[in-house]
Design a protein around this motif. Structure first.
Motif, PDB file in Angstrom:
ATOM      1  N   GLY A   1       0.751  -1.250   0.000  1.00  0.00           N
ATOM      2  CA  GLY A   1       0.000   0.000   0.000  1.00  0.00           C
ATOM      3  C   GLY A   1       0.778   1.294   0.000  1.00  0.00           C
ATOM      4  N   ALA A   2       2.080   1.233  -0.218  1.00  0.00           N
ATOM      5  CA  ALA A   2       2.871   2.468  -0.265  1.00  0.00           C
ATOM      6  C   ALA A   2       4.211   2.201  -0.940  1.00  0.00           C
ATOM      7  N   HIS A   3       4.952   3.297  -1.135  1.00  0.00           N
ATOM      8  CA  HIS A   3       6.275   3.202  -1.764  1.00  0.00           C
ATOM      9  C   HIS A   3       7.282   2.449  -0.897  1.00  0.00           C
TER      10      HIS A   3
ATOM     11  N   GLY B   1       4.126   1.684  11.757  1.00  0.00           N
ATOM     12  CA  GLY B   1       4.014   0.283  11.400  1.00  0.00           C
ATOM     13  C   GLY B   1       4.072   0.022   9.909  1.00  0.00           C
ATOM     14  N   GLN B   2       4.023   1.074   9.094  1.00  0.00           N
ATOM     15  CA  GLN B   2       4.028   0.864   7.641  1.00  0.00           C
ATOM     16  C   GLN B   2       5.364   0.279   7.161  1.00  0.00           C
ATOM     17  N   HIS B   3       6.454   0.840   7.669  1.00  0.00           N
ATOM     18  CA  HIS B   3       7.759   0.307   7.299  1.00  0.00           C
ATOM     19  C   HIS B   3       7.934  -1.103   7.867  1.00  0.00           C
TER      20      HIS B   3
ATOM     21  N   GLY C   1      14.282   2.609   7.076  1.00  0.00           N
ATOM     22  CA  GLY C   1      13.070   2.814   6.293  1.00  0.00           C
ATOM     23  C   GLY C   1      12.948   4.099   5.510  1.00  0.00           C
ATOM     24  N   SER C   2      13.869   5.055   5.673  1.00  0.00           N
ATOM     25  CA  SER C   2      13.757   6.283   4.895  1.00  0.00           C
ATOM     26  C   SER C   2      15.153   6.756   4.494  1.00  0.00           C
ATOM     27  N   ALA C   3      15.195   7.860   3.764  1.00  0.00           N
ATOM     28  CA  ALA C   3      16.484   8.333   3.217  1.00  0.00           C
ATOM     29  C   ALA C   3      17.241   9.137   4.271  1.00  0.00           C
TER      30      ALA C   3
ATOM     31  N   CYS D   1       5.261  14.584  -0.664  1.00  0.00           N
ATOM     32  CA  CYS D   1       5.347  14.857   0.774  1.00  0.00           C
ATOM     33  C   CYS D   1       6.717  14.412   1.288  1.00  0.00           C
ATOM     34  N   VAL D   2       7.159  15.073   2.365  1.00  0.00           N
ATOM     35  CA  VAL D   2       8.481  14.799   2.924  1.00  0.00           C
ATOM     36  C   VAL D   2       8.384  14.497   4.416  1.00  0.00           C
ATOM     37  N   GLY D   3       8.670  13.239   4.771  1.00  0.00           N
ATOM     38  CA  GLY D   3       8.857  12.885   6.183  1.00  0.00           C
ATOM     39  C   GLY D   3      10.357  12.777   6.382  1.00  0.00           C
ATOM     40  N   GLY D   4      10.884  11.552   6.293  1.00  0.00           N
ATOM     41  CA  GLY D   4      12.331  11.384   6.187  1.00  0.00           C
ATOM     42  C   GLY D   4      12.796  11.772   4.788  1.00  0.00           C
ATOM     43  N   GLY D   5      11.881  11.602   3.832  1.00  0.00           N
ATOM     44  CA  GLY D   5      12.139  12.092   2.484  1.00  0.00           C
ATOM     45  C   GLY D   5      12.360  11.039   1.416  1.00  0.00           C
ATOM     46  N   SER D   6      11.987   9.764   1.679  1.00  0.00           N
ATOM     47  CA  SER D   6      12.347   8.730   0.695  1.00  0.00           C
ATOM     48  C   SER D   6      11.466   8.743  -0.551  1.00  0.00           C
ATOM     49  N   ASN D   7      10.138   8.920  -0.393  1.00  0.00           N
ATOM     50  CA  ASN D   7       9.316   8.922  -1.614  1.00  0.00           C
ATOM     51  C   ASN D   7       9.609  10.175  -2.427  1.00  0.00           C
ATOM     52  N   ALA D   8       9.859  11.292  -1.730  1.00  0.00           N
ATOM     53  CA  ALA D   8      10.130  12.534  -2.450  1.00  0.00           C
ATOM     54  C   ALA D   8      11.451  12.460  -3.210  1.00  0.00           C
TER      55      ALA D   8
ATOM     56  N   GLY E   1       3.373   8.961   9.428  1.00  0.00           N
ATOM     57  CA  GLY E   1       4.550   8.779   8.582  1.00  0.00           C
ATOM     58  C   GLY E   1       5.370  10.048   8.380  1.00  0.00           C
ATOM     59  N   LEU E   2       4.809  11.205   8.699  1.00  0.00           N
ATOM     60  CA  LEU E   2       5.562  12.457   8.556  1.00  0.00           C
ATOM     61  C   LEU E   2       6.042  12.978   9.906  1.00  0.00           C
ATOM     62  N   ASP E   3       5.685  12.274  10.970  1.00  0.00           N
ATOM     63  CA  ASP E   3       5.916  12.745  12.330  1.00  0.00           C
ATOM     64  C   ASP E   3       7.331  12.369  12.789  1.00  0.00           C
TER      65      ASP E   3
ATOM     66  N   PRO F   1      -6.410   8.647  -0.435  1.00  0.00           N
ATOM     67  CA  PRO F   1      -4.955   8.699  -0.273  1.00  0.00           C
ATOM     68  C   PRO F   1      -4.558   8.580   1.196  1.00  0.00           C
ATOM     69  N   ALA F   2      -3.331   8.196   1.454  1.00  0.00           N
ATOM     70  CA  ALA F   2      -2.800   8.229   2.816  1.00  0.00           C
ATOM     71  C   ALA F   2      -2.757   9.673   3.286  1.00  0.00           C
ATOM     72  N   LEU F   3      -2.853   9.876   4.589  1.00  0.00           N
ATOM     73  CA  LEU F   3      -2.771  11.243   5.131  1.00  0.00           C
ATOM     74  C   LEU F   3      -1.439  11.892   4.770  1.00  0.00           C
ATOM     75  N   GLU F   4      -0.373  11.087   4.701  1.00  0.00           N
ATOM     76  CA  GLU F   4       0.925  11.632   4.284  1.00  0.00           C
ATOM     77  C   GLU F   4       0.803  12.217   2.882  1.00  0.00           C
ATOM     78  N   SER F   5       0.297  11.384   1.964  1.00  0.00           N
ATOM     79  CA  SER F   5       0.169  11.806   0.564  1.00  0.00           C
ATOM     80  C   SER F   5      -0.749  13.011   0.429  1.00  0.00           C
ATOM     81  N   ALA F   6      -1.716  13.132   1.322  1.00  0.00           N
ATOM     82  CA  ALA F   6      -2.656  14.254   1.267  1.00  0.00           C
ATOM     83  C   ALA F   6      -1.921  15.587   1.457  1.00  0.00           C
TER      84      ALA F   6
ATOM     85  N   LEU G   1       1.604  10.156  -5.185  1.00  0.00           N
ATOM     86  CA  LEU G   1       0.609   9.615  -4.246  1.00  0.00           C
ATOM     87  C   LEU G   1       1.298   8.452  -3.532  1.00  0.00           C
ATOM     88  N   SER G   2       1.954   8.775  -2.424  1.00  0.00           N
ATOM     89  CA  SER G   2       2.892   7.814  -1.813  1.00  0.00           C
ATOM     90  C   SER G   2       2.226   6.577  -1.237  1.00  0.00           C
ATOM     91  N   GLY G   3       0.937   6.673  -0.864  1.00  0.00           N
ATOM     92  CA  GLY G   3       0.309   5.481  -0.286  1.00  0.00           C
ATOM     93  C   GLY G   3      -1.191   5.619  -0.184  1.00  0.00           C
ATOM     94  N   ARG G   4      -1.828   4.519   0.172  1.00  0.00           N
ATOM     95  CA  ARG G   4      -3.291   4.524   0.282  1.00  0.00           C
ATOM     96  C   ARG G   4      -3.717   4.798   1.724  1.00  0.00           C
TER      97      ARG G   4
HETATM   98  C1  LIG Z   1       6.174   6.473   5.555  1.00  0.00           C
HETATM   99  C2  LIG Z   1       5.365   7.210   4.572  1.00  0.00           C
HETATM  100  C3  LIG Z   1       5.717   8.494   4.121  1.00  0.00           C
HETATM  101  C4  LIG Z   1       6.882   9.263   4.660  1.00  0.00           C
HETATM  102  O1  LIG Z   1       8.133   8.706   4.449  1.00  0.00           O
HETATM  103  P1  LIG Z   1       9.181   9.294   3.391  1.00  0.00           P
HETATM  104  O2  LIG Z   1      10.422   8.579   3.705  1.00  0.00           O
HETATM  105  O3  LIG Z   1       9.277  10.770   3.625  1.00  0.00           O
HETATM  106  O4  LIG Z   1       8.655   8.997   2.048  1.00  0.00           O
HETATM  107  C5  LIG Z   1       4.943   9.087   3.144  1.00  0.00           C
HETATM  108  N1  LIG Z   1       3.841   8.473   2.649  1.00  0.00           N
HETATM  109  C6  LIG Z   1       3.447   7.260   3.080  1.00  0.00           C
HETATM  110  C7  LIG Z   1       2.229   6.647   2.480  1.00  0.00           C
HETATM  111  C8  LIG Z   1       4.199   6.581   4.044  1.00  0.00           C
HETATM  112  O5  LIG Z   1       3.783   5.373   4.456  1.00  0.00           O
END
Ligand SMILES: *Cc1c(COP(=O)(O)O)cnc(C)c1O
Length: 425
Positions: A104-106, A133-135, A209-211, A250-257, A323-325, A367-372, A394-397
């Motif tokens: 369900g996500a990248h 828990g996603q990672h 789990g992230s960059a 969206c940027v949390g740790g920044g991997s999908n971005a 996921g952005l926290d 969409p996932a709240l992150e992707s929103a 759209l990084s996740g559902r």
């Molecule tokens: C974990 C997650 C993110 C944030 O992580 P990045 O490393 O910044 O990509 C963003 N979107 C979704 C759906 C996630 O599960």
């Protein structure tokens, strides 16, 4: 305090980045990155770096990973023309659908690649840590597929908050270890996972789990997530005959971005926009907008931007999306911000919720709240730049976010969705 780079230094660093010269031999992206890990982990990190050099671009490994991504993880993910959002925003909107990747996500792109690398390196077990828990779920799934035992550290508070994901990990064969120390959430889980790794650096592989983190992780994760941008660049060129005007993630740790942006870095005309979690607002502890509000420092083995106070204490962070926290951000983003190649902005909890609800009715996608957050940032940009072509990661559902949505929006089924054109009751 910010890291000051002159325009000439910025241009030189971008040229080096585009030429594949960053990170440099010390794992640095200009002033950021590096390897600030405990002495006991240095041999394990050196071994990992050697393994990355040996396998990551080895044609046999690349071919095998490509096949697994296709046959098991569901790649390539589609590029969806967002007809409803395009009409509403007055722009030409496309969505890169990582929500359709397995689990369900990248995150699966990275988890699978690293699990396969762990196997190559002869590791006997994989260690990971997870917040929402996603990672953890992606890692548990990848380890089951690859055939390697998986131990996931998770804060005791998160275990309660994210019970469905704990059960998913368990069913996928992972051992979930509750962490009762520290703040009993992600940061404590990271400390505990590092401690485990120090105890068995030879037999264990630490799957980050992230960059973020010490070299070579930011590089390794970026290379594994680049598949998003490579596919998207090809797909949008095929569909439209050209490149997008803006690419938003969206940027949390920044991997999908970083995965989405990277193949566009050399396209000067393409605006790249990273959206951080603006939370409840700019107050201390109310957000996790690291690049927007942070200062440079070392967190989890890496020199980057982070949210800490004057005494160097890491701030508590907040975002409606788990996921952005996170109080840190990947060093490559810190560089791209410092040289101005990527613009970083924020979306608040409320803006993200609103964009999520609009996407639901306009596109039939939850969409996932992150992707929103990416959707909210893209909407703001599109409305200021009418008629442009916008590509959104759209990084996740959002199925995982239903408990949060129910709590925040309310249980009244007749409350409906403010963006819906259905007649009000
Ligand atoms: C974990 C997650 C993110 C944030 O992580 P990045 O490393 O910044 O990509 C963003 N979107 C979704 C759906 C996630 O599960």
């Amino acid at each position: 305090m910010q890291v000051e780079l002159s325009a000439a230094e910025g241009r030189a660093l971008l040229t080096r980045l585009l030429g594949g010269k960053l990170p440099d031999a010390h794992g640095r992206f200009g002033p950021f990155g590096g390897c600030y890990a405990p002495e006991a982990l240095m041999p394990a990190l050196a071994r990992l770096e050697a393994g990355v050099k040996q396998y990551l671009h080895d044609p046999k490994f690349v071919a095998e990973l490509g096949k697994e991504l296709e046959q098991w993880a569901g790649r390539p993910t589609p590029l969806t023309p967002a007809r409803g959002l395009s009409k509403r925003w007055g722009a030409e909107v496309y969505l890169k659908r990582e929500d359709l990747a397995h689990t369900g996500a990248h995150k699966i792109n990275n988890a699978l690649g690293q699990a396969m690398l762990a196997k190559r390196l002869g590791a006997e077990r994989v260690i990971a840590e997870t917040g929402a828990g996603q990672h953890g779920v992606a890692t548990a799934a990848a380890c089951a597929r690859v055939g390697i035992p998986c131990i996931v550290y998770m804060g005791a508070i998160d275990i309660v908050r994210q019970a469905p994901n704990v059960d998913r990990m368990a069913q996928l064969g992972a051992e979930v270890v509750p962490v009762e120390s520290g703040n009993r959430t992600l940061r404590a889980a990271i400390d505990e996972a590092f401690r485990d790794w120090v105890g068995d650096p030879e037999g264990s592989y630490y799957l980050l789990g992230s960059a973020v983190g010490p070299h070579p992780y930011p590089y390794l994760v970026r290379e594994l997530q680049r598949v998003i941008g490579k596919e998207a660049r090809r797909q949008i060129t095929e569909v439209t005959g050209g490149l997008p005007d803006a690419v938003v993630a969206c940027v949390g740790g920044g991997s999908n971005a970083i995965g989405l942006f990277h193949p566009f870095l050399g396209d000067e005309k393409v605006r790249l926009i990273g959206v951080e979690a603006g939370g409840r607002g700019p107050g201390l502890g109310d957000h996790s907008a690291t690049l927007t509000n942070g200062t440079p420092g070392v967190l989890h083995g890496c020199y980057s931007m982070l949210l800490h106070d004057a005494d160097g204490q890491v701030q508590e962070t907040h975002s409606i999306s788990a996921g952005l926290d996170y109080p840190g951000v990947g060093p490559e983003h810190a560089l791209l911000d410092a040289i101005g190649r990527v613009s970083y902005t924020t979306a608040t909890d409320d803006e993200a919720l609103d964009a999520l609800q609009e996407c639901c009715v306009a596109e039939g996608l939850l969409p996932a709240l992150e992707s929103a957050h990416a959707l909210a940032g893209a909407r703001r940009w599109a409305q200021k730049n009418p008629g442009t072509r916008v590509l959104i990661g759209l990084s996740g559902r959002g199925d995982k976010d239903m408990p949060t949505l129910t709590k925040v929006i309310g249980r009244d089924p007749y409350a409906g969705n403010p963006h819906s054109e259905a007649p009000a009751r």
